[in-house]
Scaffold this active site. Sequence first.
Site, PDB file in Angstrom:
ATOM      1  N   GLY A 166       0.884  -1.369  -0.004  1.00 46.41           N
ATOM      2  CA  GLY A 166       0.073  -0.114  -0.110  1.00 46.41           C
ATOM      3  C   GLY A 166       0.950   1.353   0.082  1.00 46.41           C
ATOM      4  O   GLY A 166       1.828   1.210  -0.406  1.00 46.41           O
ATOM      5  N   SER A 167       0.292   2.253   0.542  1.00 46.53           N
ATOM      6  CA  SER A 167       1.035   3.484   0.481  1.00 46.53           C
ATOM      7  C   SER A 167       2.287   3.616   1.497  1.00 46.53           C
ATOM      8  O   SER A 167       2.191   3.123   2.580  1.00 46.53           O
ATOM      9  CB  SER A 167      -0.108   4.726   0.969  1.00 46.53           C
ATOM     10  OG  SER A 167      -0.268   4.464   2.170  1.00 46.53           O
ATOM     11  N   THR A 168       3.105   4.622   1.255  1.00 39.39           N
ATOM     12  CA  THR A 168       4.404   4.629   1.814  1.00 39.39           C
ATOM     13  C   THR A 168       3.872   5.429   3.465  1.00 39.39           C
ATOM     14  O   THR A 168       4.445   4.935   4.359  1.00 39.39           O
ATOM     15  CB  THR A 168       5.137   5.527   1.230  1.00 39.39           C
ATOM     16  OG1 THR A 168       5.898   4.912  -0.105  1.00 39.39           O
ATOM     17  CG2 THR A 168       6.664   5.965   2.035  1.00 39.39           C
ATOM     18  N   GLY A 177       2.636   2.535   5.559  1.00 40.19           N
ATOM     19  CA  GLY A 177       3.840   1.620   5.672  1.00 40.19           C
ATOM     20  C   GLY A 177       4.385   2.136   6.842  1.00 40.19           C
ATOM     21  O   GLY A 177       5.004   1.320   7.859  1.00 40.19           O
ATOM     22  N   GLU A 189       5.526  -3.288   0.947  1.00 42.21           N
ATOM     23  CA  GLU A 189       5.682  -2.896  -0.522  1.00 42.21           C
ATOM     24  C   GLU A 189       4.947  -1.669  -0.714  1.00 42.21           C
ATOM     25  O   GLU A 189       3.655  -1.877  -0.440  1.00 42.21           O
ATOM     26  CB  GLU A 189       5.104  -4.131  -1.149  1.00 42.21           C
ATOM     27  CG  GLU A 189       5.681  -4.387  -2.756  1.00 42.21           C
ATOM     28  CD  GLU A 189       4.838  -3.635  -3.835  1.00 42.21           C
ATOM     29  OE1 GLU A 189       5.181  -2.188  -3.880  1.00 42.21           O
ATOM     30  OE2 GLU A 189       3.822  -3.924  -4.203  1.00 42.21           O
ATOM     31  N   CYS A 221       1.991   0.671  -8.498  1.00 41.60           N
ATOM     32  CA  CYS A 221       3.016   1.035  -7.878  1.00 41.60           C
ATOM     33  C   CYS A 221       4.556   1.125  -8.625  1.00 41.60           C
ATOM     34  O   CYS A 221       5.200   2.162  -8.286  1.00 41.60           O
ATOM     35  CB  CYS A 221       3.434   0.213  -6.304  1.00 41.60           C
ATOM     36  SG  CYS A 221       3.514  -1.718  -6.764  1.00 41.60           S
TER      37      CYS A 221
HETATM   38  P1  NDP Z   1      -3.532   2.502   1.357  1.00 41.49           P
HETATM   39  O1  NDP Z   1      -1.953   2.385   2.157  1.00 41.49           O
HETATM   40  O2  NDP Z   1      -4.030   3.477   2.638  1.00 41.49           O
HETATM   41  O3  NDP Z   1      -4.036   1.282   1.598  1.00 41.49           O
HETATM   42  C1  NDP Z   1      -3.792  -0.260   1.593  1.00 41.49           C
HETATM   43  C2  NDP Z   1      -4.367  -0.868   2.470  1.00 41.49           C
HETATM   44  O4  NDP Z   1      -4.004  -0.682   3.871  1.00 41.49           O
HETATM   45  C3  NDP Z   1      -5.977  -1.075   2.460  1.00 41.49           C
HETATM   46  O5  NDP Z   1      -6.175  -2.480   2.710  1.00 41.49           O
HETATM   47  C4  NDP Z   1      -6.244   0.030   3.647  1.00 41.49           C
HETATM   48  O6  NDP Z   1      -7.465  -0.208   3.858  1.00 41.49           O
HETATM   49  C5  NDP Z   1      -5.071  -0.630   4.409  1.00 41.49           C
HETATM   50  N1  NDP Z   1      -5.012   0.594   5.699  1.00 41.49           N
HETATM   51  C6  NDP Z   1      -5.204   1.671   5.398  1.00 41.49           C
HETATM   52  N2  NDP Z   1      -4.672   2.281   6.833  1.00 41.49           N
HETATM   53  C7  NDP Z   1      -4.185   1.355   7.412  1.00 41.49           C
HETATM   54  C8  NDP Z   1      -3.593   1.305   8.695  1.00 41.49           C
HETATM   55  N3  NDP Z   1      -3.583   2.221   9.499  1.00 41.49           N
HETATM   56  N4  NDP Z   1      -3.264   0.164   9.024  1.00 41.49           N
HETATM   57  C9  NDP Z   1      -3.444  -0.937   8.594  1.00 41.49           C
HETATM   58  N5  NDP Z   1      -3.880  -1.086   7.286  1.00 41.49           N
HETATM   59  C10 NDP Z   1      -4.355  -0.057   6.672  1.00 41.49           C
HETATM   60  O7  NDP Z   1      -3.452   2.893   0.369  1.00 41.49           O
HETATM   61  P2  NDP Z   1      -4.760   3.804  -0.400  1.00 41.49           P
HETATM   62  O8  NDP Z   1      -5.544   2.479  -0.795  1.00 41.49           O
HETATM   63  O9  NDP Z   1      -5.423   4.581   0.484  1.00 41.49           O
HETATM   64  O10 NDP Z   1      -4.029   4.610  -1.544  1.00 41.49           O
HETATM   65  C11 NDP Z   1      -3.364   5.747  -1.323  1.00 41.49           C
HETATM   66  C12 NDP Z   1      -2.166   5.719  -1.977  1.00 41.49           C
HETATM   67  O11 NDP Z   1      -1.434   4.736  -1.937  1.00 41.49           O
HETATM   68  C13 NDP Z   1      -2.395   5.681  -3.349  1.00 41.49           C
HETATM   69  O12 NDP Z   1      -2.671   6.769  -4.107  1.00 41.49           O
HETATM   70  C14 NDP Z   1      -0.972   5.154  -3.897  1.00 41.49           C
HETATM   71  O13 NDP Z   1      -0.108   6.445  -4.123  1.00 41.49           O
HETATM   72  C15 NDP Z   1      -0.568   4.441  -2.882  1.00 41.49           C
HETATM   73  N6  NDP Z   1      -0.762   2.823  -3.036  1.00 41.49           N
HETATM   74  C16 NDP Z   1       0.301   2.308  -3.216  1.00 41.49           C
HETATM   75  C17 NDP Z   1       0.148   0.796  -3.824  1.00 41.49           C
HETATM   76  C18 NDP Z   1       1.207   0.004  -4.008  1.00 41.49           C
HETATM   77  O14 NDP Z   1       1.005  -1.100  -4.673  1.00 41.49           O
HETATM   78  N7  NDP Z   1       2.339   0.278  -3.730  1.00 41.49           N
HETATM   79  C19 NDP Z   1      -1.203   0.170  -3.911  1.00 41.49           C
HETATM   80  C20 NDP Z   1      -2.232   1.225  -3.358  1.00 41.49           C
HETATM   81  C21 NDP Z   1      -2.010   2.352  -2.969  1.00 41.49           C
HETATM   82  P3  NDP Z   1      -8.649   0.406   3.313  1.00 41.49           P
HETATM   83  O15 NDP Z   1      -8.811   0.288   1.968  1.00 41.49           O
HETATM   84  O16 NDP Z   1      -9.774   0.198   4.011  1.00 41.49           O
HETATM   85  O17 NDP Z   1      -8.059   1.855   3.289  1.00 41.49           O
END
Ligand code: NDP
Length: 494
Positions: free
Chosen positions: A251-253, A256, A273, A307
């Site tokens: 997910g997002s940095t 992370g 990642e 990503c």
């Molecule tokens: P997030 O990092 O917010 O979400 C990724 C996952 O983590 C989702 O399942 C999310 O749940 C969950 N999550 C969110 N907050 C927490 C937390 N505090 N603790 C544990 N899990 C959590 O990414 P977003 O989906 O909001 O996207 C935002 C930005 O992240 C994008 O614009 C992009 O820049 C980046 N991104 C990067 C990715 C990659 O592959 N590297 C993939 C997706 C996003 P929920 O869906 O319920 O919010």
Amino acid sequence: MPKTSSKTNPARELVFGDLWEYDPAPETADPKLKKRYDLFINGSFVAPQAGKYFPTINPANETKIADIALADAADVNSACIAAQKAFVGVWGKMPGKERGKYLYRIARLLQDHAREFAIAETLDGGKPIKESRDFDIPMAAAHFFYHAGWADKLEHLAPGRKVAPHGVVGQVIPWNFPLLMLAWKIAPALAAGNCVVLKPAETTSITALKFGEICQEAGLPNGVVNIVSGAAETGAAVIIHPLTTKVAFTGSTEVGKSIMRSLAGTDKKMTLELGGKAANIVFDDAPLDQAVEGIVNGIFFNQGHVCCAGSRLLVQESVADAVLAKLKRRIAVLRVGDPMDKNTDLGAINSREQLAKITDLVKSGVEEGAEKCDNGCKLPAKGFFFRPTIFTNVSMSHRIAREEIFGPVLSILTFRTPEEAVEKANNTPYGLSAGVWTDKGSRILKLSTQLKAGVVWANTYNKFDPTSPFGGFKESGFGREGGKQGMLDYLSVG
Ligand code: NDP
């Protein structure tokens, strides 16, 4: 042997239309969706303890598809207990050869249900059907096939040393490749002998919950895989739960970093990642037509929700005009629209929030002085869509050159020497991927060591394979997924 001549045995006319039927466009097959999805815990679908659900919508037309269970900490606790019981009682002590059979079975079942999964993925996430059908679902099955092969060969991962599974693994995945990210996470974890509790992203939970049905059909022992849909709090509960000994997050940095903070001082293993801002570098000796295809694929695949997207094009000054002219011609014919139509190149943006983020960053690009060009196509009246967009006159300090846009937006910069290209490519907090387009093999080899990126593609872009480790440097995270390195991240080596 009898003699034949074209007179006595004329070549038969090939009538391909009689041999197979073309898929309908737009796609009409039944994705077999439920109106309501419960949590998948201990081999059964169960209602969330607090009885809460949230809607998931089709981003291409903003209509509701289904209600999704919202797991809270109590549900996550039940899932972790089920996973621990399965690990201790069955999965952790099952011979690898037997575990492998389950993974093969899952892979084959994914193939059997491929059409249904592809449509569900496209409806829930907005990606073009040709991508979910030809990339996401086959690749997810490929990950299970590949890792099935590792299940009885774990001792070869670290010869002479003892390897053991961690136990219960907590996994949190994003919305850009919902089933594929699930496969990247679950397949190696299970092959290594772990049990999992996985939280899908809020906007794309359907294929993960449908995967629960695949686990049932495969006869996977109860509790080996648990899927807890929900919000950020659900993900946080999975990650901090005392029974999860290893955490894998994509997910997002920003999130992370918050996960790292919340796990500081614990002995949980972790792989992250995260985001990226990859440079796709085109040298003047590159085959320009191929490079343009690579640039288009690099940034517009999956609407740029990738990503490792090649979101910064670095092009050598002497060919910049030629590349730009070709790129503009290519972008002019990209189709944006109904993701269920197999002719669509760019489907819907995953959510209203993501569309707002892309729009905001594009606005900043214009305000900071970059020159914007999009293909001017007509967008559907409903749903979340964004035109393929390129920016020229970009400087390294612009937000569009520094921040991950996660949309179909390319920032174009130029360079004169290889040294300048490397300097600019590495001038980012991220380090996930890069692309190099050149005729010179020696230059590719040199740059692949100079570029601080986990993956460097040469004369191609966005190519994936389960055998090939994927992961980042710097703020793009750590740990690898895929290949031998990915397997090792799901084992402790004694
Ligand atoms: P997030 O990092 O917010 O979400 C990724 C996952 O983590 C989702 O399942 C999310 O749940 C969950 N999550 C969110 N907050 C927490 C937390 N505090 N603790 C544990 N899990 C959590 O990414 P977003 O989906 O909001 O996207 C935002 C930005 O992240 C994008 O614009 C992009 O820049 C980046 N991104 C990067 C990715 C990659 O592959 N590297 C993939 C997706 C996003 P929920 O869906 O319920 O919010």
